[in-house]
Design a protein around this motif. Structure first.
Motif, PDB file in Angstrom:
ATOM      1  N   ASP A  49     -21.987 -42.546  -2.646  1.00 10.22           N
ATOM      2  CA  ASP A  49     -22.903 -41.485  -2.246  1.00 10.22           C
ATOM      3  C   ASP A  49     -24.367 -41.923  -2.250  1.00 10.22           C
ATOM      4  N   ASP A  69     -18.943 -37.249  -3.266  1.00  6.20           N
ATOM      5  CA  ASP A  69     -19.862 -36.264  -3.870  1.00  6.20           C
ATOM      6  C   ASP A  69     -20.052 -36.489  -5.362  1.00  6.20           C
ATOM      7  N   ARG A  70     -19.874 -37.747  -5.791  1.00  4.58           N
ATOM      8  CA  ARG A  70     -20.035 -38.066  -7.207  1.00  4.58           C
ATOM      9  C   ARG A  70     -20.823 -39.376  -7.319  1.00  4.58           C
ATOM     10  N   PRO A  75     -21.048 -35.297 -10.911  1.00  4.30           N
ATOM     11  CA  PRO A  75     -21.414 -34.753  -9.605  1.00  4.30           C
ATOM     12  C   PRO A  75     -22.751 -35.325  -9.118  1.00  4.30           C
ATOM     13  N   SER A  77     -26.243 -35.242  -6.977  1.00  7.16           N
ATOM     14  CA  SER A  77     -27.220 -34.168  -6.791  1.00  7.16           C
ATOM     15  C   SER A  77     -26.981 -33.492  -5.437  1.00  7.16           C
ATOM     16  N   SER A  78     -27.413 -32.242  -5.328  1.00  6.41           N
ATOM     17  CA  SER A  78     -27.241 -31.523  -4.063  1.00  6.41           C
ATOM     18  C   SER A  78     -27.997 -32.228  -2.938  1.00  6.41           C
ATOM     19  N   GLN A  79     -29.118 -32.862  -3.259  1.00  6.24           N
ATOM     20  CA  GLN A  79     -29.886 -33.610  -2.252  1.00  6.24           C
ATOM     21  C   GLN A  79     -29.049 -34.766  -1.700  1.00  6.24           C
ATOM     22  N   VAL A  81     -25.654 -35.079  -1.873  1.00  6.83           N
ATOM     23  CA  VAL A  81     -24.476 -34.531  -1.189  1.00  6.83           C
ATOM     24  C   VAL A  81     -24.865 -34.066   0.217  1.00  6.83           C
ATOM     25  N   TYR A  82     -25.923 -33.292   0.322  1.00  4.69           N
ATOM     26  CA  TYR A  82     -26.376 -32.800   1.617  1.00  4.69           C
ATOM     27  C   TYR A  82     -26.811 -33.967   2.514  1.00  4.69           C
ATOM     28  N   LYS A  85     -24.187 -35.824   4.593  1.00  2.00           N
ATOM     29  CA  LYS A  85     -23.479 -35.043   5.628  1.00  2.00           C
ATOM     30  C   LYS A  85     -24.261 -35.129   6.936  1.00  2.00           C
TER      31      LYS A  85
END
Length: 193
Positions: A49, A69-70, A75, A77-79, A81-82, A85
């Motif tokens: 990631d 997503d890890r 996990p 961060s949302s930044q 993960v986003y 994508k």
């Protein structure tokens, strides 16, 4: 029956040695320092990631990216993960538990390598070992990049000798499996037959 290749404890030290060139640094620094050595690869495959996020952030678009997503088994961060994508990618999801390589993961990577689209492989489970089949199947001249936690990013350029080294390592892993006959199909896929 699900075919899962388990990385034996006895072979784990072989995975601690570098398969390519380590670009040291934190986050984007390591990726940015590696970019100068990409040299227009046949295929660019990003595993992980954080490495993928920083490649995309630097406008380097991998042909294939493999994420879960890890990061460091926690996990991402949302930044991050986003940020992995990317809209230009076909999305494929595959199950692959921690510490194993499934036949399904190998098959999905193989399909992505012959696709005329950029492919984002989302691993439901863990993608830590995905670089190995990616290196086995990637064409000569390809580059596989993956993170080395707390160290930087590894850049592996696929040459005939590097492929032979990875094939030898994978054969050692397969020899340590129970019920070796169930891996004949995996062996065939990995060797391009």
């Amino acid at each position: 029956m699900v075919c899962e290749i388990v990385l034996p404890e006895s072979l784990r030290p072989l995975f601690r040695k570098p398969f390519g060139v380590l670009y040291e640094g934190v986050g984007g620094d390591a990726v940015r320092s590696s970019v100068k050595d990409l040299d227009n690869p046949t295929k660019l495959i990003s595993v992980g990631d954080v490495t993928t996020f920083h490649l995309l952030e630097s406008n380097i678009i991998p042909d294939i990216l493999i994420v879960d997503d890890r990061t460091k088994r926690a996990p991402a961060s949302s930044q991050v993960v986003y940020g992995t994508k990317h809209q230009g990618f076909a999305e494929v999801t595959v199950d692959n538990p921690a510490g194993v390589i499934t036949e399904e993961l190998i098959s999905v990577i193989g399909d992505a390598l012959v696709s005329d689209r950029n492919v984002r492989i989302f691993v439901n489970g863990e993608e830590d070992l995905a670089a190995l089949p990616a290196m086995m199947m990637a064409p000569i001249g390809s580059v596989i990049m993956y993170g080395q936690p707390d160290k930087g990013v590894m850049l592996v350029r696929m040459t005939e000798s590097k492929k032979a080294e990875i094939k030898d390592l994978f054969d050692k892993i397969l020899e340590k499996q129970d019920h070796k006959e169930q891996f004949n199909n995996v062996r065939r896929i990995l060797h391009g037959h």
